[in-house]
Write a protein that holds these residues in place. Sequence first.
Motif, PDB file in Angstrom:
ATOM      1  N   PRO A 330     -11.325  -1.705  30.868  1.00  0.00           N
ATOM      2  CA  PRO A 330     -11.076  -0.420  30.196  1.00  0.00           C
ATOM      3  C   PRO A 330     -11.635  -0.424  28.785  1.00  0.00           C
ATOM      4  O   PRO A 330     -11.724  -1.466  28.134  1.00  0.00           O
ATOM      5  CB  PRO A 330      -9.546  -0.304  30.200  1.00  0.00           C
ATOM      6  N   GLN A 331     -11.984   0.759  28.289  1.00  0.00           N
ATOM      7  CA  GLN A 331     -12.637   0.873  26.980  1.00  0.00           C
ATOM      8  C   GLN A 331     -11.696   0.405  25.874  1.00  0.00           C
ATOM      9  O   GLN A 331     -10.549   0.815  25.794  1.00  0.00           O
ATOM     10  CB  GLN A 331     -13.055   2.319  26.733  1.00  0.00           C
ATOM     11  N   PRO A 332     -12.199  -0.462  24.980  1.00  0.00           N
ATOM     12  CA  PRO A 332     -11.350  -1.013  23.928  1.00  0.00           C
ATOM     13  C   PRO A 332     -11.390  -0.193  22.642  1.00  0.00           C
ATOM     14  O   PRO A 332     -12.349   0.528  22.360  1.00  0.00           O
ATOM     15  CB  PRO A 332     -11.961  -2.392  23.690  1.00  0.00           C
ATOM     16  N   ASP A 333     -10.322  -0.320  21.863  1.00  0.00           N
ATOM     17  CA  ASP A 333     -10.266   0.260  20.521  1.00  0.00           C
ATOM     18  C   ASP A 333     -10.736  -0.739  19.472  1.00  0.00           C
ATOM     19  O   ASP A 333     -11.055  -0.355  18.341  1.00  0.00           O
ATOM     20  CB  ASP A 333      -8.838   0.687  20.191  1.00  0.00           C
ATOM     21  N   ALA A 334     -10.737  -2.023  19.837  1.00  0.00           N
ATOM     22  CA  ALA A 334     -11.183  -3.076  18.923  1.00  0.00           C
ATOM     23  C   ALA A 334     -11.704  -4.232  19.762  1.00  0.00           C
ATOM     24  O   ALA A 334     -11.265  -4.451  20.892  1.00  0.00           O
ATOM     25  CB  ALA A 334     -10.038  -3.544  18.024  1.00  0.00           C
ATOM     26  N   ILE A 335     -12.657  -4.956  19.199  1.00  0.00           N
ATOM     27  CA  ILE A 335     -13.231  -6.126  19.866  1.00  0.00           C
ATOM     28  C   ILE A 335     -13.368  -7.244  18.855  1.00  0.00           C
ATOM     29  O   ILE A 335     -13.837  -7.029  17.734  1.00  0.00           O
ATOM     30  CB  ILE A 335     -14.619  -5.824  20.471  1.00  0.00           C
ATOM     31  N   CYS A 336     -12.959  -8.440  19.262  1.00  0.00           N
ATOM     32  CA  CYS A 336     -13.228  -9.645  18.476  1.00  0.00           C
ATOM     33  C   CYS A 336     -14.094 -10.569  19.309  1.00  0.00           C
ATOM     34  O   CYS A 336     -13.807 -10.804  20.487  1.00  0.00           O
ATOM     35  CB  CYS A 336     -11.922 -10.344  18.095  1.00  0.00           C
ATOM     36  N   ILE A 337     -15.161 -11.083  18.701  1.00  0.00           N
ATOM     37  CA  ILE A 337     -15.995 -12.070  19.375  1.00  0.00           C
ATOM     38  C   ILE A 337     -15.874 -13.371  18.601  1.00  0.00           C
ATOM     39  O   ILE A 337     -16.362 -13.484  17.473  1.00  0.00           O
ATOM     40  CB  ILE A 337     -17.468 -11.615  19.462  1.00  0.00           C
ATOM     41  N   GLY A 338     -15.216 -14.320  19.222  1.00  0.00           N
ATOM     42  CA  GLY A 338     -15.028 -15.607  18.583  1.00  0.00           C
ATOM     43  C   GLY A 338     -15.990 -16.660  19.101  1.00  0.00           C
ATOM     44  O   GLY A 338     -16.200 -17.693  18.477  1.00  0.00           O
ATOM     45  N   GLY A 339     -16.558 -16.418  20.259  1.00  0.00           N
ATOM     46  CA  GLY A 339     -17.513 -17.346  20.858  1.00  0.00           C
ATOM     47  C   GLY A 339     -18.457 -16.601  21.771  1.00  0.00           C
ATOM     48  O   GLY A 339     -18.079 -15.618  22.418  1.00  0.00           O
ATOM     49  N   GLY A 340     -19.714 -17.035  21.816  1.00  0.00           N
ATOM     50  CA  GLY A 340     -20.689 -16.425  22.713  1.00  0.00           C
ATOM     51  C   GLY A 340     -21.411 -15.223  22.153  1.00  0.00           C
ATOM     52  O   GLY A 340     -22.114 -14.518  22.884  1.00  0.00           O
ATOM     53  N   ALA A 341     -21.263 -14.958  20.840  1.00  0.00           N
ATOM     54  CA  ALA A 341     -21.917 -13.773  20.271  1.00  0.00           C
ATOM     55  C   ALA A 341     -23.437 -13.856  20.372  1.00  0.00           C
ATOM     56  O   ALA A 341     -24.115 -12.817  20.437  1.00  0.00           O
ATOM     57  CB  ALA A 341     -21.497 -13.602  18.817  1.00  0.00           C
ATOM     58  N   SER A 342     -23.989 -15.073  20.378  1.00  0.00           N
ATOM     59  CA  SER A 342     -25.449 -15.218  20.439  1.00  0.00           C
ATOM     60  C   SER A 342     -25.985 -15.190  21.861  1.00  0.00           C
ATOM     61  O   SER A 342     -27.203 -15.188  22.066  1.00  0.00           O
ATOM     62  CB  SER A 342     -25.871 -16.525  19.760  1.00  0.00           C
ATOM     63  N   ASP A 343     -25.085 -15.157  22.873  1.00  0.00           N
ATOM     64  CA  ASP A 343     -25.548 -15.082  24.258  1.00  0.00           C
ATOM     65  C   ASP A 343     -26.185 -13.717  24.511  1.00  0.00           C
ATOM     66  O   ASP A 343     -25.755 -12.684  23.969  1.00  0.00           O
ATOM     67  CB  ASP A 343     -24.387 -15.295  25.230  1.00  0.00           C
ATOM     68  N   ALA A 344     -27.202 -13.706  25.338  1.00  0.00           N
ATOM     69  CA  ALA A 344     -27.968 -12.488  25.590  1.00  0.00           C
ATOM     70  C   ALA A 344     -27.077 -11.350  26.066  1.00  0.00           C
ATOM     71  O   ALA A 344     -26.324 -11.500  27.038  1.00  0.00           O
ATOM     72  CB  ALA A 344     -29.061 -12.770  26.621  1.00  0.00           C
ATOM     73  N   GLY A 345     -27.149 -10.228  25.385  1.00  0.00           N
ATOM     74  CA  GLY A 345     -26.472  -9.022  25.822  1.00  0.00           C
ATOM     75  C   GLY A 345     -25.033  -8.860  25.377  1.00  0.00           C
ATOM     76  O   GLY A 345     -24.463  -7.770  25.535  1.00  0.00           O
ATOM     77  N   VAL A 346     -24.405  -9.891  24.808  1.00  0.00           N
ATOM     78  CA  VAL A 346     -22.985  -9.802  24.473  1.00  0.00           C
ATOM     79  C   VAL A 346     -22.736  -8.794  23.356  1.00  0.00           C
ATOM     80  O   VAL A 346     -21.890  -7.894  23.468  1.00  0.00           O
ATOM     81  CB  VAL A 346     -22.424 -11.190  24.096  1.00  0.00           C
ATOM     82  N   LEU A 347     -23.480  -8.920  22.259  1.00  0.00           N
ATOM     83  CA  LEU A 347     -23.275  -7.995  21.151  1.00  0.00           C
ATOM     84  C   LEU A 347     -23.621  -6.560  21.537  1.00  0.00           C
ATOM     85  O   LEU A 347     -22.907  -5.613  21.174  1.00  0.00           O
ATOM     86  CB  LEU A 347     -24.101  -8.430  19.942  1.00  0.00           C
ATOM     87  N   ASP A 348     -24.716  -6.381  22.266  1.00  0.00           N
ATOM     88  CA  ASP A 348     -25.108  -5.039  22.682  1.00  0.00           C
ATOM     89  C   ASP A 348     -24.033  -4.409  23.557  1.00  0.00           C
ATOM     90  O   ASP A 348     -23.709  -3.222  23.403  1.00  0.00           O
ATOM     91  CB  ASP A 348     -26.431  -5.084  23.453  1.00  0.00           C
ATOM     92  N   ARG A 349     -23.476  -5.198  24.477  1.00  0.00           N
ATOM     93  CA  ARG A 349     -22.426  -4.668  25.363  1.00  0.00           C
ATOM     94  C   ARG A 349     -21.178  -4.316  24.564  1.00  0.00           C
ATOM     95  O   ARG A 349     -20.539  -3.296  24.820  1.00  0.00           O
ATOM     96  CB  ARG A 349     -22.086  -5.717  26.430  1.00  0.00           C
ATOM     97  N   ALA A 350     -20.835  -5.137  23.568  1.00  0.00           N
ATOM     98  CA  ALA A 350     -19.651  -4.865  22.756  1.00  0.00           C
ATOM     99  C   ALA A 350     -19.828  -3.592  21.948  1.00  0.00           C
ATOM    100  O   ALA A 350     -18.925  -2.740  21.889  1.00  0.00           O
ATOM    101  CB  ALA A 350     -19.367  -6.051  21.841  1.00  0.00           C
ATOM    102  N   VAL A 351     -20.983  -3.435  21.338  1.00  0.00           N
ATOM    103  CA  VAL A 351     -21.256  -2.240  20.539  1.00  0.00           C
ATOM    104  C   VAL A 351     -21.198  -0.988  21.411  1.00  0.00           C
ATOM    105  O   VAL A 351     -20.626   0.041  21.034  1.00  0.00           O
ATOM    106  CB  VAL A 351     -22.630  -2.362  19.839  1.00  0.00           C
ATOM    107  N   ALA A 352     -21.744  -1.079  22.612  1.00  0.00           N
ATOM    108  CA  ALA A 352     -21.776   0.082  23.506  1.00  0.00           C
ATOM    109  C   ALA A 352     -20.382   0.414  24.047  1.00  0.00           C
ATOM    110  O   ALA A 352     -20.038   1.582  24.211  1.00  0.00           O
ATOM    111  CB  ALA A 352     -22.737  -0.182  24.663  1.00  0.00           C
ATOM    112  N   ALA A 353     -19.582  -0.617  24.319  1.00  0.00           N
ATOM    113  CA  ALA A 353     -18.277  -0.406  24.953  1.00  0.00           C
ATOM    114  C   ALA A 353     -17.238   0.140  23.993  1.00  0.00           C
ATOM    115  O   ALA A 353     -16.307   0.836  24.400  1.00  0.00           O
ATOM    116  CB  ALA A 353     -17.773  -1.725  25.545  1.00  0.00           C
ATOM    117  N   LEU A 354     -17.389  -0.152  22.729  1.00  0.00           N
ATOM    118  CA  LEU A 354     -16.355   0.180  21.751  1.00  0.00           C
ATOM    119  C   LEU A 354     -16.137   1.681  21.644  1.00  0.00           C
ATOM    120  O   LEU A 354     -17.072   2.472  21.628  1.00  0.00           O
ATOM    121  CB  LEU A 354     -16.770  -0.384  20.388  1.00  0.00           C
ATOM    122  N   ARG A 355     -14.879   2.057  21.572  1.00  0.00           N
ATOM    123  CA  ARG A 355     -14.534   3.465  21.416  1.00  0.00           C
ATOM    124  C   ARG A 355     -15.013   3.980  20.058  1.00  0.00           C
ATOM    125  O   ARG A 355     -15.072   3.234  19.080  1.00  0.00           O
ATOM    126  CB  ARG A 355     -13.017   3.616  21.531  1.00  0.00           C
TER     127      ARG A 355
END
Length: 420
Positions: A330-355
């Motif tokens: 489900p769509q989040p109101d907040a996201i924390c990335i503590g590990g794996g931020a440099s993995d391909a696609g993780v940051l892009d997916r987080a930015v897109a998913a965020l409300r």
Amino acid sequence: MSPADPFRQQTAAPQRWLSIVGIGEDGVEGLSPVAHGLISGADVVFGGRRHLALAAPLIRGTSQPWPSPFERATAEVLAQRGRAVCVLASGDPFLHGVGSVLARHVPPEQTVVVPAPSAFSLAAARLGWALPETSLVSLHGKALDLMRPHLHPGARVLALTSDGEEPAALARLLTENGFGNSNLTVLEALGGPRERTRRTTAARFDLDGINDLNTVAIEVGAEPGARIIAYTPGLPDALFEHDGQITKREIRALTMSALAPRRAELMWDIGAGAGSIAIEWMLADPSLRAIAIEARADRAARIARNAAAFGVPGLEIIEGEAPAALAELPQPDAICIGGGASDAGVLDRAVAALRSGGRLVVNAVTLETEALLIARHATLGGELIRIAIARADAIGGKTGWRPALPVTQWSWVKPIRVKP
């Protein structure tokens, strides 16, 4: 006012087809004339078998016990819309009761509600406790771990239990966590002819034959070393079970500040490690939800144990690698990335998913991830800070500063889209 036709006389509006009546252990004798009329005037009366038995002298329509599983109950009540329907509830229907469930589907303009004293109110009356100064916890059908955040020295807690065995289990939980000298009062079958009150301590709990309908009152006493979960973020690392993969307490406090939890929000904790961020997010308010995403099975299991130990057993845990593991969440109101931020696609997916208006916080220790955050800050903005912590430690025979690895933190608020 005569209770002959309470549906009409209460409201002067014929659309009020549903009544919800609170009933206590004193049965029909404790009901008001209006409650009497609502029960006797109903075509169908829903309730637990105990409630139906208590109200039996007044029921003229059909008695309908709750189905098993209870999840079907709402549909069965709604299917009777248009008839005079009465639902029986324990005490106050809107305090951990069926009233709040039905209110999600039936507007107040279509209901008549007559509450009775809740078990909490009756217990407070017997003990002389002020309810606004008392923590009220429902453990009925829930994990005992929910009690843990309320265990502070001097606190008063009223807990609804599931059955006659649960007070002893609660006493064991208190004792095992350093609260054995807490005073416990077990109040059974409150308000009825079988009412009984007994007192003991958690460590010396020896009560037996406890009625399934019971409320436990706790006056919390803490021994040295008791596991007290503080109200502020940045809890001691030693309270968490971890393998070194944990956001350290100072960084965690700053991370929680940037995540800025607000009532009823959902947070994703990507690369959760020990689950400390998700756990502290949920501790901030009972309305908050979190999903911890962790690729390693052993760490996912550890997160579950930590969540129970901190009294937030409702933390959802997804075992899998981001970004694939994020696909159906489900769509989040907040996201924390503590590990794996440099993995391909993780940051892009987080930015897109965020409300829209949501917060994203990423912590980096490696130069590679730091460079990625610097680039994102340059394109998207936000706040970029570098956190350096040093702790006093033994150096030879003296004391000096031992620096921890510096952390680069990027926090960003997703712009709110303005409709044209």
